[in-house]
Design an enzyme around this catalytic site. Sequence first.
Site, PDB file in Angstrom:
ATOM      1  N   ILE A   1       0.901  -1.146   0.000  1.00 47.56           N
ATOM      2  CA  ILE A   1       0.000   0.000   0.000  1.00 47.56           C
ATOM      3  C   ILE A   1       0.940   1.197   0.000  1.00 47.56           C
ATOM      4  O   ILE A   1       1.581   1.495   1.003  1.00 47.56           O
ATOM      5  CB  ILE A   1      -0.918   0.026   1.242  1.00 47.56           C
ATOM      6  CG1 ILE A   1      -1.856  -1.182   1.216  1.00 47.56           C
ATOM      7  CG2 ILE A   1      -1.729   1.326   1.272  1.00 47.56           C
ATOM      8  CD1 ILE A   1      -2.771  -1.280   2.420  1.00 47.56           C
ATOM      9  N   PRO A   2       1.074   1.842  -1.159  1.00 47.21           N
ATOM     10  CA  PRO A   2       2.211   2.749  -1.344  1.00 47.21           C
ATOM     11  C   PRO A   2       2.025   4.112  -0.686  1.00 47.21           C
ATOM     12  O   PRO A   2       1.928   5.128  -1.369  1.00 47.21           O
ATOM     13  CB  PRO A   2       2.327   2.854  -2.862  1.00 47.21           C
ATOM     14  CG  PRO A   2       0.944   2.618  -3.353  1.00 47.21           C
ATOM     15  CD  PRO A   2       0.271   1.691  -2.389  1.00 47.21           C
ATOM     16  N   CYS A   3       1.991   4.133   0.642  1.00 48.50           N
ATOM     17  CA  CYS A   3       1.843   5.407   1.344  1.00 48.50           C
ATOM     18  C   CYS A   3       3.071   6.289   1.097  1.00 48.50           C
ATOM     19  O   CYS A   3       3.016   7.496   1.278  1.00 48.50           O
ATOM     20  CB  CYS A   3       1.611   5.180   2.833  1.00 48.50           C
ATOM     21  SG  CYS A   3       2.918   4.289   3.654  1.00 48.50           S
ATOM     22  N   HIS A   4       4.167   5.671   0.639  1.00 47.88           N
ATOM     23  CA  HIS A   4       5.369   6.472   0.341  1.00 47.88           C
ATOM     24  C   HIS A   4       5.177   7.341  -0.901  1.00 47.88           C
ATOM     25  O   HIS A   4       5.982   8.219  -1.170  1.00 47.88           O
ATOM     26  CB  HIS A   4       6.593   5.554   0.164  1.00 47.88           C
ATOM     27  CG  HIS A   4       6.461   4.569  -0.965  1.00 47.88           C
ATOM     28  ND1 HIS A   4       5.797   3.374  -0.840  1.00 47.88           N
ATOM     29  CD2 HIS A   4       6.887   4.618  -2.250  1.00 47.88           C
ATOM     30  CE1 HIS A   4       5.841   2.720  -1.994  1.00 47.88           C
ATOM     31  NE2 HIS A   4       6.492   3.457  -2.864  1.00 47.88           N
TER      32      HIS A   4
END
Length: 353
Positions: free
Chosen positions: A315-318
Amino acid sequence: MLTLEVEKEYYQALLDRKAEYEGVFFAGVKTTGVFCRPTCPARKPKFENCEFFETAEQALLASFRPCRRCRPLSHPDHVSEVVRTLVDAVEKEPEKRWKDEDLQAFSIDPSTARRQFKKRFGMTFVEYSRARRMGMAFKQIRSGHSVIDTQITTGYESSSGFRDAFSNIMGAPPGLQEECNVLKASWIDTKLGPMVAVADDQALYLLEFVQRRGLEREIELLRQKTKSAIIPGSTKILHSIEKELTDYFEGSLTAFKTPIHMLGSPFQQQVWNALREIPAGVTRSYAEVAASLEKPSAYRAVASANGANQLAIIIPCHRVINSNGELGGYGGGLPRKRWMIQHERKIRLITEN
Ligand SMILES: [Zn+2]
């Protein structure tokens, strides 16, 4: 090649002995021929005498030898008297939740301990003892032995501190709780440092950098919410994510297919699904994510859901940054966030051309 901007940032981190850069870079010193960790206690070289590497292997290949003080290839062991005393105390009771008040028993001034630990390890005494406590549990994960096996091989009694330590962090081993679920945890070494993954036979529940702030609390919440014990082990899900991570870091994969289980409120799940829509190599602002959910005023809530993500990278919160282009926050440390954004941009450029 690193840009001058990044080199300057790494140099500043080297001067400041910043622990969150550990594993992100190594600094070769041209005048002495050695290479160091960012937190090396030795006197710092001039910028023009430094060469920066992203892996120890690259530094070795460039014929630098490991520094004897910070031992970039192993764990440091030269320490001051105060540090030695406290490190020994932690070793005697690694399961204990050490606090600054405990220093009184050793007649050690908390600010002295803080300074010396910061200098030596880049973290405070309390942070160090927490890391050690986590490390103990993670060591079992890394080796994949069953809890019982480990107790026998290390000579601990079943009622010993070891079981308590492991239970504190990972949940009581099976047999001690009735009808509890079991989640398996495995250790995954990556280019950006070790990660811990937790899964059952159906889905991945957690994937985090071991150094992530608040990881211990996150693991505790996970086992409360799932009413599970977490033990070292492997499942086909864990094999799958390990393989996918290898491909991700090599640049041949950006869309993860390992099934995941997202534990969160309906709003958090909405935000996390929105994050999964952001393509690799692209960034969005918190406000843009809020707008995509048709809740433009909720960008703070979006930022907090972003921070509550337990499935790093997948989950690409970056990929979410501040509106002004600054990186914003990242539980796993900003250097990792920047590395991943740049890595994904490179992959995107390659696949577009
Ligand atoms: Zn060094």
